[in-house]
Design a protein around this motif. Sequence first.
Motif, PDB file in Angstrom:
ATOM      1  N   LEU A 122       0.840  -1.186   0.000  1.00 43.11           N
ATOM      2  CA  LEU A 122       0.000   0.000   0.000  1.00 43.11           C
ATOM      3  C   LEU A 122       0.881   1.243   0.000  1.00 43.11           C
ATOM      4  N   LEU A 123       0.489   2.233  -0.772  1.00 42.36           N
ATOM      5  CA  LEU A 123       1.217   3.490  -0.851  1.00 42.36           C
ATOM      6  C   LEU A 123       0.218   4.635  -0.881  1.00 42.36           C
ATOM      7  N   SER A 124       0.520   5.693  -0.145  1.00 46.88           N
ATOM      8  CA  SER A 124      -0.321   6.886  -0.162  1.00 46.88           C
ATOM      9  C   SER A 124       0.549   8.120   0.026  1.00 46.88           C
ATOM     10  N   VAL A 125       0.141   9.204  -0.625  1.00 45.15           N
ATOM     11  CA  VAL A 125       0.797  10.502  -0.450  1.00 45.15           C
ATOM     12  C   VAL A 125      -0.301  11.533  -0.197  1.00 45.15           C
ATOM     13  N   GLY A 126       0.024  12.528   0.614  1.00 46.92           N
ATOM     14  CA  GLY A 126      -0.930  13.578   0.931  1.00 46.92           C
ATOM     15  C   GLY A 126      -0.244  14.920   1.056  1.00 46.92           C
ATOM     16  N   PHE A 127      -0.887  15.963   0.529  1.00 41.10           N
ATOM     17  CA  PHE A 127      -0.362  17.326   0.588  1.00 41.10           C
ATOM     18  C   PHE A 127      -1.369  18.194   1.338  1.00 41.10           C
ATOM     19  N   GLU A 128      -0.872  18.996   2.257  1.00 45.26           N
ATOM     20  CA  GLU A 128      -1.715  19.952   2.985  1.00 45.26           C
ATOM     21  C   GLU A 128      -1.064  21.329   2.939  1.00 45.26           C
ATOM     22  N   ARG A 129      -1.772  22.285   2.364  1.00 44.50           N
ATOM     23  CA  ARG A 129      -1.280  23.666   2.314  1.00 44.50           C
ATOM     24  C   ARG A 129      -1.860  24.419   3.505  1.00 44.50           C
ATOM     25  N   VAL A 130      -0.973  24.929   4.346  1.00 44.29           N
ATOM     26  CA  VAL A 130      -1.378  25.598   5.584  1.00 44.29           C
ATOM     27  C   VAL A 130      -1.470  27.094   5.347  1.00 44.29           C
ATOM     28  N   VAL A 131      -2.549  27.697   5.827  1.00 46.10           N
ATOM     29  CA  VAL A 131      -2.798  29.120   5.644  1.00 46.10           C
ATOM     30  C   VAL A 131      -3.055  29.743   7.007  1.00 46.10           C
ATOM     31  N   SER A 132      -2.439  30.879   7.273  1.00 41.40           N
ATOM     32  CA  SER A 132      -2.684  31.636   8.499  1.00 41.40           C
ATOM     33  C   SER A 132      -3.790  32.648   8.232  1.00 41.40           C
ATOM     34  N   TYR A 133      -4.791  32.654   9.093  1.00 41.18           N
ATOM     35  CA  TYR A 133      -5.904  33.587   8.936  1.00 41.18           C
ATOM     36  C   TYR A 133      -5.626  34.932   9.611  1.00 41.18           C
ATOM     37  N   ASP A 134      -4.500  35.043  10.281  1.00 41.70           N
ATOM     38  CA  ASP A 134      -4.109  36.310  10.900  1.00 41.70           C
ATOM     39  C   ASP A 134      -2.607  36.465  10.731  1.00 41.70           C
ATOM     40  N   ARG A 135      -2.201  36.939   9.554  1.00 39.36           N
ATOM     41  CA  ARG A 135      -0.773  37.045   9.260  1.00 39.36           C
ATOM     42  C   ARG A 135      -0.108  38.211   9.980  1.00 39.36           C
ATOM     43  N   ALA A 136      -0.898  39.007  10.708  1.00 41.22           N
ATOM     44  CA  ALA A 136      -0.288  40.047  11.538  1.00 41.22           C
ATOM     45  C   ALA A 136       0.386  39.438  12.757  1.00 41.22           C
ATOM     46  N   THR A 137      -0.030  38.254  13.173  1.00 39.04           N
ATOM     47  CA  THR A 137       0.555  37.591  14.336  1.00 39.04           C
ATOM     48  C   THR A 137       1.361  36.349  13.964  1.00 39.04           C
ATOM     49  N   ALA A 138       1.045  35.680  12.846  1.00 42.88           N
ATOM     50  CA  ALA A 138       1.778  34.469  12.435  1.00 42.88           C
ATOM     51  C   ALA A 138       1.675  34.316  10.933  1.00 42.88           C
ATOM     52  N   SER A 139       2.798  33.964  10.307  1.00 43.44           N
ATOM     53  CA  SER A 139       2.827  33.766   8.864  1.00 43.44           C
ATOM     54  C   SER A 139       2.325  32.373   8.519  1.00 43.44           C
ATOM     55  N   ASP A 140       2.147  32.117   7.221  1.00 39.74           N
ATOM     56  CA  ASP A 140       1.753  30.783   6.774  1.00 39.74           C
ATOM     57  C   ASP A 140       2.809  29.750   7.159  1.00 39.74           C
ATOM     58  N   ASP A 141       4.085  30.115   7.021  1.00 41.73           N
ATOM     59  CA  ASP A 141       5.165  29.197   7.398  1.00 41.73           C
ATOM     60  C   ASP A 141       5.132  28.893   8.892  1.00 41.73           C
ATOM     61  N   ASP A 142       4.839  29.924   9.711  1.00 39.33           N
ATOM     62  CA  ASP A 142       4.769  29.704  11.161  1.00 39.33           C
ATOM     63  C   ASP A 142       3.657  28.713  11.497  1.00 39.33           C
ATOM     64  N   LYS A 143       2.511  28.865  10.848  1.00 41.57           N
ATOM     65  CA  LYS A 143       1.402  27.944  11.101  1.00 41.57           C
ATOM     66  C   LYS A 143       1.748  26.528  10.645  1.00 41.57           C
ATOM     67  N   ALA A 144       2.419  26.406   9.491  1.00 41.29           N
ATOM     68  CA  ALA A 144       2.830  25.084   9.012  1.00 41.29           C
ATOM     69  C   ALA A 144       3.831  24.445   9.974  1.00 41.29           C
ATOM     70  N   LYS A 145       4.695  25.260  10.545  1.00 40.82           N
ATOM     71  CA  LYS A 145       5.647  24.751  11.541  1.00 40.82           C
ATOM     72  C   LYS A 145       4.908  24.203  12.757  1.00 40.82           C
ATOM     73  N   GLN A 146       3.856  24.885  13.185  1.00 41.07           N
ATOM     74  CA  GLN A 146       3.077  24.412  14.321  1.00 41.07           C
ATOM     75  C   GLN A 146       2.401  23.075  14.001  1.00 41.07           C
ATOM     76  N   VAL A 147       1.883  22.936  12.783  1.00 39.51           N
ATOM     77  CA  VAL A 147       1.268  21.663  12.383  1.00 39.51           C
ATOM     78  C   VAL A 147       2.307  20.548  12.398  1.00 39.51           C
ATOM     79  N   TYR A 148       3.498  20.825  11.874  1.00 34.77           N
ATOM     80  CA  TYR A 148       4.557  19.808  11.847  1.00 34.77           C
ATOM     81  C   TYR A 148       4.961  19.392  13.266  1.00 34.77           C
ATOM     82  N   VAL A 149       5.111  20.358  14.157  1.00 40.02           N
ATOM     83  CA  VAL A 149       5.510  20.047  15.534  1.00 40.02           C
ATOM     84  C   VAL A 149       4.448  19.184  16.210  1.00 40.02           C
ATOM     85  N   ARG A 150       3.176  19.449  15.934  1.00 36.18           N
ATOM     86  CA  ARG A 150       2.117  18.629  16.511  1.00 36.18           C
ATOM     87  C   ARG A 150       2.206  17.192  16.004  1.00 36.18           C
ATOM     88  N   LEU A 151       2.479  17.002  14.705  1.00 28.87           N
ATOM     89  CA  LEU A 151       2.631  15.659  14.151  1.00 28.87           C
ATOM     90  C   LEU A 151       3.859  14.966  14.735  1.00 28.87           C
TER      91      LEU A 151
END
Length: 287
Positions: A122-151
């Motif tokens: 079995l093989l699977s691949v998945g892509f998730e594009r992370v978006v920050s809804y308040d870029r005044a406090t956190a960028s898209d990259d910052d939010k993606a970093k938070q998702v990665y740390v949680r995983l």
Amino acid sequence: MQRKAVRRGSRILPGIAVLTALAAGALGLTGCTGGSSGGGTSDSKAGGNPAVPAQPGKYRSLPAPCKAGVDSKKLKAMLPAGDSLTPEQRDQLYAGVADASYDGDRHVGCRWTAQSPEETRLLSVGFERVVSYDRATASDDDKAKQVYVRLLTDAHLPFPGPATSTSPNPGTPATPTAPNNPAAPSASATPPAGAPTPGATPSAPVELGSRVLDGLGSDAFIEDKLSPAGATAAQARTVRIVFRTSNVIVKVEYSVQPALPGTVPSSTETQDRARQLAQALVERFNE
């Protein structure tokens, strides 16, 4: 007597009026000073620089998961097709099945399944594009970093940080050294001829295990899980790689399930194939 009292009262009244006028003037000056000070403060606050929102992430969309970085050569190595399949069935196998998605710019995936009398892969691949809804406090990259740390935390792997010193703590007592015992055999002594070497298990498979990876995207880790052994159940090995590149999280999961008990899929081979696919996906996102 009455005339003297009236004269004294007429002299006192003008003095009281003068004092009252001076006090009122002093209060007026104080009020003006406080008002000008308060106005100056409000002007300075109004003139402050507003927070500048962060720029959007590098990726605004996602590639097609069934084709991105997954060439036919890699698929055939990871998913060997059975000899009984027709050319149409082979094409269908390697085309993959896209996951259902309600927003193709935010989350997409693809799956493949190859079955043979010996095993199922079995093989699977998945892509998730992370978006920050308040870029005044956190960028898209910052939010993606938070998702990665949680995983990474869910995988029970330590977050990479500065190397720790191996020197003992000052408050930790040193382990006493055992005295020399001339009667005890030396650990480096050569065993007698024909005796098995202690700790030597040349037939044991190499287990690479789960760990944080370097050189794969911005951040990456790998999970390697082997199902429990059983008398009638075969052991399946599942390798999952998660990496982040800018504001996109990529997941690659590869599973090998033998049909017969007693067969253990190779950790090295399974991880190598999953890593080669993950590296191809990194190159695809860097194009």
